[in-house]
Scaffold this motif. Structure first.
Motif, PDB file in Angstrom:
ATOM      1  N   TYR A 164       3.954   3.959   2.712  1.00 11.29           N
ATOM      2  CA  TYR A 164       2.643   3.365   2.958  1.00 11.29           C
ATOM      3  C   TYR A 164       1.594   4.451   2.762  1.00 11.29           C
ATOM      4  CZ  TYR A 164      -1.305   2.344   6.175  1.00 11.29           C
ATOM      5  OH  TYR A 164      -2.544   2.216   6.753  1.00 11.29           O
ATOM      6  N   THR A 165       0.607   4.165   1.905  1.00 15.09           N
ATOM      7  CA  THR A 165      -0.535   5.067   1.832  1.00 15.09           C
ATOM      8  C   THR A 165      -1.777   4.223   1.619  1.00 15.09           C
ATOM      9  OG1 THR A 165      -1.387   7.126   0.895  1.00 15.09           O
ATOM     10  CG2 THR A 165      -0.363   5.605  -0.653  1.00 15.09           C
ATOM     11  N   GLY A 166      -2.931   4.843   1.458  1.00 19.92           N
ATOM     12  CA  GLY A 166      -4.143   4.029   1.356  1.00 19.92           C
ATOM     13  C   GLY A 166      -5.311   4.781   0.794  1.00 19.92           C
ATOM     14  N   ARG A 167      -6.394   4.023   0.669  1.00 11.16           N
ATOM     15  CA  ARG A 167      -7.619   4.612   0.121  1.00 11.16           C
ATOM     16  C   ARG A 167      -8.810   3.855   0.679  1.00 11.16           C
ATOM     17  NH1 ARG A 167     -11.254   7.456  -2.102  1.00 11.16           N
ATOM     18  NH2 ARG A 167     -12.780   6.372  -3.356  1.00 11.16           N
ATOM     19  N   GLY A 168      -9.816   4.593   1.113  1.00  6.67           N
ATOM     20  CA  GLY A 168     -11.073   3.976   1.543  1.00  6.67           C
ATOM     21  C   GLY A 168     -12.001   3.904   0.350  1.00  6.67           C
ATOM     22  N   GLN A 199      -2.908   0.383   1.186  1.00  7.78           N
ATOM     23  CA  GLN A 199      -3.995  -0.313   1.878  1.00  7.78           C
ATOM     24  C   GLN A 199      -5.348   0.151   1.339  1.00  7.78           C
ATOM     25  OE1 GLN A 199      -4.731   0.777   6.080  1.00  7.78           O
ATOM     26  NE2 GLN A 199      -5.102  -1.394   6.491  1.00  7.78           N
ATOM     27  N   THR A 201      -8.998   0.096   2.337  1.00  7.93           N
ATOM     28  CA  THR A 201      -9.752  -0.213   3.557  1.00  7.93           C
ATOM     29  C   THR A 201     -11.230  -0.474   3.236  1.00  7.93           C
ATOM     30  OG1 THR A 201      -9.988   2.161   3.914  1.00  7.93           O
ATOM     31  CG2 THR A 201      -8.222   1.050   5.118  1.00  7.93           C
ATOM     32  N   GLU A 204     -13.175  -0.843   6.380  1.00  7.90           N
ATOM     33  CA  GLU A 204     -13.564   0.446   6.989  1.00  7.90           C
ATOM     34  C   GLU A 204     -14.853   0.975   6.361  1.00  7.90           C
ATOM     35  OE1 GLU A 204     -10.921   3.656   5.893  1.00  7.90           O
ATOM     36  OE2 GLU A 204     -11.694   5.000   7.437  1.00  7.90           O
ATOM     37  N   LYS A 205     -14.912   0.930   5.029  1.00 11.46           N
ATOM     38  CA  LYS A 205     -16.092   1.484   4.361  1.00 11.46           C
ATOM     39  C   LYS A 205     -17.326   0.632   4.656  1.00 11.46           C
ATOM     40  CE  LYS A 205     -13.871   4.779   3.498  1.00 11.46           C
ATOM     41  NZ  LYS A 205     -14.092   6.094   4.065  1.00 11.46           N
ATOM     42  N   GLN A 289      -5.683   0.109  10.436  1.00  7.43           N
ATOM     43  CA  GLN A 289      -4.996   1.153   9.652  1.00  7.43           C
ATOM     44  C   GLN A 289      -3.580   1.391  10.180  1.00  7.43           C
ATOM     45  OE1 GLN A 289      -7.312   4.241   7.976  1.00  7.43           O
ATOM     46  NE2 GLN A 289      -5.624   5.700   7.861  1.00  7.43           N
ATOM     47  N   ILE A 312       4.651   7.755   5.602  1.00 11.16           N
ATOM     48  CA  ILE A 312       3.251   7.752   5.167  1.00 11.16           C
ATOM     49  C   ILE A 312       2.871   9.108   4.575  1.00 11.16           C
ATOM     50  CG2 ILE A 312       0.854   7.382   5.884  1.00 11.16           C
ATOM     51  CD1 ILE A 312       1.980   5.922   8.375  1.00 11.16           C
ATOM     52  N   PRO A 313       2.700   9.203   3.253  1.00  6.15           N
ATOM     53  CA  PRO A 313       2.125  10.435   2.702  1.00  6.15           C
ATOM     54  C   PRO A 313       0.599  10.321   2.793  1.00  6.15           C
ATOM     55  CG  PRO A 313       3.322   9.132   1.020  1.00  6.15           C
ATOM     56  CD  PRO A 313       3.098   8.258   2.198  1.00  6.15           C
ATOM     57  N   CYS A 314      -0.059  11.323   3.352  1.00  5.46           N
ATOM     58  CA  CYS A 314      -1.523  11.256   3.470  1.00  5.46           C
ATOM     59  C   CYS A 314      -2.076  12.665   3.658  1.00  5.46           C
ATOM     60  CB  CYS A 314      -1.931  10.384   4.656  1.00  5.46           C
ATOM     61  SG  CYS A 314      -1.405  10.978   6.267  1.00  5.46           S
ATOM     62  N   GLN A 318      -6.055  12.201   8.071  1.00  4.24           N
ATOM     63  CA  GLN A 318      -5.725  10.844   8.504  1.00  4.24           C
ATOM     64  C   GLN A 318      -4.763  10.833   9.692  1.00  4.24           C
ATOM     65  OE1 GLN A 318      -7.200   7.984   7.035  1.00  4.24           O
ATOM     66  NE2 GLN A 318      -8.455   9.673   6.265  1.00  4.24           N
ATOM     67  N   TYR A 321      -5.185   8.668  13.048  1.00  7.50           N
ATOM     68  CA  TYR A 321      -4.810   7.250  13.031  1.00  7.50           C
ATOM     69  C   TYR A 321      -3.330   7.074  13.369  1.00  7.50           C
ATOM     70  CZ  TYR A 321      -9.158   5.923  10.690  1.00  7.50           C
ATOM     71  OH  TYR A 321     -10.469   5.693  10.391  1.00  7.50           O
ATOM     72  N   PHE A 322      -2.533   7.997  12.835  1.00  7.38           N
ATOM     73  CA  PHE A 322      -1.098   7.787  12.964  1.00  7.38           C
ATOM     74  C   PHE A 322      -0.528   8.407  14.245  1.00  7.38           C
ATOM     75  CE2 PHE A 322      -2.169   7.403   8.408  1.00  7.38           C
ATOM     76  CZ  PHE A 322      -2.060   6.012   8.387  1.00  7.38           C
TER      77      PHE A 322
HETATM   78  N1  TRP Z   1      -8.784   5.744   5.929  1.00  2.00           N
HETATM   79  C1  TRP Z   1      -8.356   6.158   4.618  1.00  2.00           C
HETATM   80  C2  TRP Z   1      -9.575   6.658   3.811  1.00  2.00           C
HETATM   81  O1  TRP Z   1     -10.697   6.556   4.224  1.00  2.00           O
HETATM   82  C3  TRP Z   1      -7.661   5.056   3.876  1.00  2.00           C
HETATM   83  C4  TRP Z   1      -6.268   4.764   4.382  1.00  2.00           C
HETATM   84  C5  TRP Z   1      -5.848   3.602   4.969  1.00  2.00           C
HETATM   85  C6  TRP Z   1      -5.113   5.615   4.307  1.00  2.00           C
HETATM   86  N2  TRP Z   1      -4.531   3.661   5.273  1.00  2.00           N
HETATM   87  C7  TRP Z   1      -4.043   4.889   4.870  1.00  2.00           C
HETATM   88  C8  TRP Z   1      -4.889   6.898   3.803  1.00  2.00           C
HETATM   89  C9  TRP Z   1      -2.739   5.431   4.946  1.00  2.00           C
HETATM   90  C10 TRP Z   1      -3.608   7.439   3.876  1.00  2.00           C
HETATM   91  C11 TRP Z   1      -2.546   6.707   4.450  1.00  2.00           C
HETATM   92  O2  TRP Z   1      -9.406   7.148   2.717  1.00  2.00           O
END
Ligand code: TRP
Length: 475
Positions: A164-168, A199, A201, A204-205, A289, A312-314, A318, A321-322
């Motif tokens: 699981y990873t993500g981007r705002g 994900q 977000t 979030e933004k 998140q 979760i690679p991040c 971040q 949050y975790f």
């Molecule tokens: N909050 C992160 C951002 O602003 C986006 C994000 C959501 C995220 N879930 C994640 C990043 C899980 C890493 C892993 O970029």
């Protein structure tokens, strides 16, 4: 403690003023009573302020004669944004280091309570995956983890996991630093052959920035194209917009609500530094998140299984949050996610802060032309070289603070070449201009290739990646 004492004193002051007033009331003059009233008003104001301070410090309402109980601030490792004592400031919204070498990542590991990715873990990753470790791992760009050994233990017993990873999506413009987690995640997906959820977000933004919902959602789609261009396998990858998926997935929303019920305002204040004037959307956002860390949020992928472990690679910012997610998980009967943390991608101006899309001169964008790349590196990349050629030849440059060299550690895969550049720059044989030229010639084709791949990403492909559906994998 001192606030409590102050409150106690204040309460006493009010009491005695009240007694005095009532005594004087009987025979005192009108002016005397007015003076007393002003004093009382001031004391009441002070008392109210102290009570607010007291609540902020202890998380509890002040009750006279009743000391605060022990279960105080709740974040396991203290507030994330901890910039006292000249320490580095690292939270989801700010990164600034006190030294030109950048953030002290070893200290951060201690402060956040995570573990270092050491030689032993690297060897295990290589053994279990059957692949040489990615250069981000070998070079300490992914440097910290939580529970990675558990993930490998399970994988060795043929119990798989998901990523699981993500981007705002805060703007259309992504820069090269944004690609780091995705390049690495793609490698993990390939070597372990596992599903991935990403994900976006946009909610979030919208909550944090001065943007409309429509803009945020559009940025999700545009950024998804850059992410897809990293080469993810559509049969193993689900990209979702919070704005779309939250309303479409009952199981996802149920996990959000479970998290919301088990985290207090006081806890998120401690972890994220929220204040009474932050909107309630921000206060509840961390639950959103957190939710993708639980496999039951994606019944279309995991068929309702609650116990598929998540990795979760991040970037390390971040982690708050975790930490929160890992803290609530056992209380709602779910697994704690494991994590791999990366360092930040430094700004062109130096490693004291990270690349920021809102400052065009601090970043190399994925849309930059070869010429723009050349100009930005030549003009803005902070140099660890000496002021004159003579001095540089004599004393050599400093690769620890040289941004061009740092960028090469991210993007020049050839270990031997990199080592040679380091030696030559340190000895003074290689000049700053020459080092910059190597970086420019590394970035230009890399970004051109990215642009080429992005052009191939059609709206239909985005649609496909973003449709909730089963994924292909064997467990
Ligand atoms: N909050 C992160 C951002 O602003 C986006 C994000 C959501 C995220 N879930 C994640 C990043 C899980 C890493 C892993 O970029």
């Amino acid at each position: 403690q001192s606030s409590k004492k102050k409150i106690g004193q204040c309460v006493q002051a009010i009491n005695s003023t009240l007694i005095l007033t009532s005594k004087q009331n009987k025979k005192g003059s009108h002016t005397q009573i007015l003076i007393k009233k002003a004093e009382i008003d001031a004391a009441v104001q002070l008392l109210l302020k102290l009570k607010v301070d007291y609540k902020q410090m202890t998380g509890q309402d002040y009750k006279a004669g009743c000391p605060p109980s022990e279960n105080l601030i709740v974040s396991n490792n203290g507030p994330a944004a901890d910039d006292c004592d000249g320490e580095d400031l690292v939270d989801p919204w700010n990164v600034s280091a006190s030294s030109t070498k950048g953030v002290d990542y070893d200290k951060l590991i201690v402060r956040f309570g995570s573990s270092k990715i050491d030689k032993e873990l690297l060897e295990r990753i290589e053994k279990v995956s059957g692949q040489r470790a990615h250069h981000f791992l070998r070079r300490g760009i992914f440097f910290s983890h939580r529970d990675m050994h558990q993930i490998l233990d399970a994988y060795e017993k043929h119990k798989s996991f998901y990523l699981y990873t993500g981007r705002g999506p805060s703007s259309e413009a992504m820069h090269v630093g944004h690609l780091i987690p995705f390049i690495f995640t793609k490698w993990l997906q390939d070597v372990f052959d596992i599903p991935l959820v990403i994900q976006m977000t946009d909610d979030e933004k919208y909550l944090w920035k001065d943007l409309t919902l429509e803009e945020c959602h559009r940025f999700t789609v545009e950024n998804a194209k850059d992410i897809i261009a990293c080469g993810f396998d559509v049969n193993k990858t689900f990209i979702f917009s919070d704005l779309d998926y939250m309303g479409a997935s009952p199981q996802f929303y149920r996990n959000v609500v479970k998290v919301q019920k088990h985290v207090t305002f006081n806890q998120v204040k401690g972890i994220f530094g929220f204040t009474d004037s932050d909107c309630i959307g921000k206060i509840s956002f961390p639950a959103i998140q957190a939710a993708p860390s639980f496999s039951s949020s994606f019944p279309q992928i995991f068929g309702g299984k609650k116990d598929v472990p998540c990795l979760i690679p991040c970037a390390i910012d971040q982690d708050p949050y975790f930490r929160m997610t890992r803290d609530v998980a056992p209380r709602i009967g779910l697994l704690k996610p494991a994590l791999l943390h990366s360092t930040f991608f430094p700004a062109l101006q130096g490693a004291q802060t990270k690349m920021s899309a809102s400052d065009p001169n601090s970043s190399i964008f994925l849309t930059d032309t070869p010429k723009q790349i050349k100009n930005k590196v030549n003009k803005h990349a902070f140099s660890g070289g000496k002021d004159t050629v003579e001095e540089h030849r004599k004393y050599g440059g400093n690769t620890e603070v040289d941004v061009s060299f740092l960028y090469l550690t991210f993007f020049l895969e050839d270990d031997e070449k990199l080592e040679k550049i380091k030696e030559d720059y340190t000895s003074g044989a290689l000049l700053t201009g020459e080092l910059k030229k190597i970086l420019i010639e590394t970035l230009q084709p890399m970004i051109a290739q990215h642009q080429e791949r992005r052009k191939q990403v059609t709206d239909e492909m985005v649609q496909q990646f973003m449709t909730p559906r089963p994924l292909n994998f064997k467990f």
